[in-house]
Design an enzyme around this catalytic site. Structure first.
Site, short mmCIF file in Angstrom:
data_model
loop_
_atom_site.label_atom_id
_atom_site.label_comp_id
_atom_site.label_asym_id
_atom_site.label_seq_id
_atom_site.Cartn_x
_atom_site.Cartn_y
_atom_site.Cartn_z
N ILE A 72 5.72 -4.77 9.73
CA ILE A 72 5.82 -4.22 8.38
C ILE A 72 5.39 -2.78 8.50
O ILE A 72 4.22 -2.47 8.73
CB ILE A 72 4.98 -5.03 7.38
CG1 ILE A 72 5.54 -6.47 7.31
CG2 ILE A 72 5.00 -4.39 6.00
CD1 ILE A 72 4.75 -7.41 6.42
N THR B 98 0.83 -1.21 0.00
CA THR B 98 0.00 0.00 0.00
C THR B 98 0.86 1.25 0.00
O THR B 98 0.61 2.19 -0.76
CB THR B 98 -0.90 0.01 1.25
OG1 THR B 98 -1.67 -1.19 1.28
CG2 THR B 98 -1.83 1.20 1.23
N THR B 99 1.90 1.26 0.82
CA THR B 99 2.77 2.44 0.95
C THR B 99 3.55 2.68 -0.34
O THR B 99 3.96 3.80 -0.62
CB THR B 99 3.72 2.26 2.14
OG1 THR B 99 2.97 1.82 3.27
CG2 THR B 99 4.43 3.55 2.49
N LYS C 16 0.47 -10.26 8.32
CA LYS C 16 0.59 -8.87 8.76
C LYS C 16 -0.78 -8.49 9.31
O LYS C 16 -1.75 -8.37 8.56
CB LYS C 16 0.98 -7.97 7.59
CG LYS C 16 1.01 -6.48 7.94
CD LYS C 16 1.31 -5.63 6.71
CE LYS C 16 1.26 -4.14 7.06
NZ LYS C 16 1.54 -3.28 5.88
N TYR D 28 -2.22 -10.54 4.69
CA TYR D 28 -2.27 -9.16 5.15
C TYR D 28 -3.73 -8.80 5.41
O TYR D 28 -4.52 -8.66 4.47
CB TYR D 28 -1.64 -8.25 4.09
CG TYR D 28 -1.68 -6.77 4.36
CD1 TYR D 28 -1.91 -6.23 5.63
CD2 TYR D 28 -1.46 -5.86 3.32
CE1 TYR D 28 -1.92 -4.87 5.86
CE2 TYR D 28 -1.47 -4.50 3.53
CZ TYR D 28 -1.70 -4.01 4.79
OH TYR D 28 -1.73 -2.65 5.00
N ARG E 165 -8.95 -0.75 5.34
CA ARG E 165 -8.84 -0.43 3.92
C ARG E 165 -9.66 -1.36 3.03
O ARG E 165 -10.12 -0.96 1.96
CB ARG E 165 -7.36 -0.50 3.47
CG ARG E 165 -6.56 0.74 3.84
CD ARG E 165 -5.17 0.67 3.20
NE ARG E 165 -4.38 1.86 3.49
CZ ARG E 165 -4.31 2.93 2.70
NH1 ARG E 165 -4.98 2.96 1.58
NH2 ARG E 165 -3.55 3.95 3.04
N TYR F 91 -12.93 -4.36 -1.55
CA TYR F 91 -14.09 -3.85 -2.27
C TYR F 91 -15.18 -4.88 -2.51
O TYR F 91 -16.35 -4.62 -2.24
CB TYR F 91 -13.69 -3.21 -3.62
CG TYR F 91 -14.87 -2.55 -4.32
CD1 TYR F 91 -15.36 -1.34 -3.86
CD2 TYR F 91 -15.50 -3.15 -5.39
CE1 TYR F 91 -16.46 -0.74 -4.47
CE2 TYR F 91 -16.59 -2.57 -6.01
CZ TYR F 91 -17.07 -1.37 -5.55
OH TYR F 91 -18.16 -0.79 -6.13
#
Length: 291
Positions: free
Chosen positions: A203, A44-45, A161, A133, A138, A107
């Site tokens: 992470i 994501t980052t 994660k 993850y 999100r 989503y």
């Protein structure tokens, strides 16, 4: 087993949003020099949402090349399409990553059995070690501990994660997970606490701006040195908060730019950090002694 401070590394970009390849190599070298324990490329980052498939794999591949075996590289290869996640994971394995990080599908909100089948299918198709993850803030779907523990029985699913920010849930996974399955924090603000409870690392977004300090804190926390870990984490606490004043990675990219390591580029629909936050992020960097 991967342990310690694993940076969720930003992807350097020019003002036009193109990937800055020289900046990427410079950033990888910086993390190696500062003691970062592993790099997560295009999570994501790393702005995975706005890199196309070819860019995604090229960034991961060039990160592997720049690391040159000095530090493990984990490829972010999750997607809300099982076929797409499978293809990304297969291609990341081909460019030499140590493991892949696969986010819970976002989503489309699959049920728990759909989550199990999604990850089980990818693990069966690509033999590389895979880290789950879970980030319900999100994805709009929360993978239960029971589903995680079912997946933990699969040989090449090696960890998770956990970005639920729920220490009780993380501790439950630590207590019940099979040997060889690692619980990593995905929330910088509570990472120290989870590692002291038995987590194997984090992470981290904060590691972008304070890699040496994050590495030292993680070493102490994983070793169970509560006093040292707490002291170091207190120095980082303001930075943990400041890097989420706006959506990640907006503040992180601004912070690393202030350190002179990358330019200011970021891709729409994300935009540069709002000026109202500049002084507070700068103060947090100064408190951590990284500016």
């Amino acid at each position: 087993m991967l342990t310690g401070s694993m940076v969720a590394m930003v992807t350097p970009m020019g003002d036009d949003g193109s990937v800055d390849w020289a900046g990427l190599e410079r950033l990888v070298n910086h993390h190696v020099e500062q003691g970062t324990d592993a790099i997560v490329s295009v999570g994501t980052t790393g702005e995975s949402a706005t890199l196309d498939h070819n860019e995604h794999i090229e960034v991961i591949g060039r990160t592997v090349d720049a690391a040159a075996g000095r530090i493990p590289v984990i490829g972010g290869t999750g997607a809300n399409s099982t076929a797409e996640a499978m293809a990304l994971t297969r291609d990341a394995a081909a460019v030499g990553v140590t493991a892949c990080l696969l986010v819970v599908p976002y989503y489309n909100k699959p049920p728990q059995e759909g989550l199990f089948q999604h990850f089980n299918s990818i693990a069966a198709a690509v033999s590389i070690p895979q880290i789950l993850y879970n980030v319900p803030g999100r994805t709009a779907v929360d993978m239960s501990n029971e589903t995680t523990l079912r997946l933990a029985e699969i040989d090449n699913i090696v960890g998770i994660k956990d970005a639920t920010n729920d220490i009780d849930r993380g501790s439950d996974l630590i207590d019940r997970a099979p040997d060889g399955f690692a619980i990593y924090s995905g929330e910088d603000g509570t990472a120290c606490q989870l590692m002291l409870a038995g987590g194997k690392g984090t992470i981290s977004v904060t590691a972008n701006a304070a890699p040496k300090l994050m590495h030292e804190m993680c070493v102490a926390a994983v070793a169970g040195d509560t006093d040292t870990a707490t002291l170091l984490n207190n120095q980082l606490a303001d930075l943990h908060a400041a890097l989420f004043f706006q959506s990640n990675p907006i503040p992180a990219k601004w912070a690393v730019c202030q350190q002179g390591l990358i330019g200011s580029g970021i891709r729409l629909p994300l935009i540069p950090l709002a000026e109202q936050y500049h002084d507070d992020v700068r103060a947090a960097l100064q408190k951590a002694d990284v500016l």
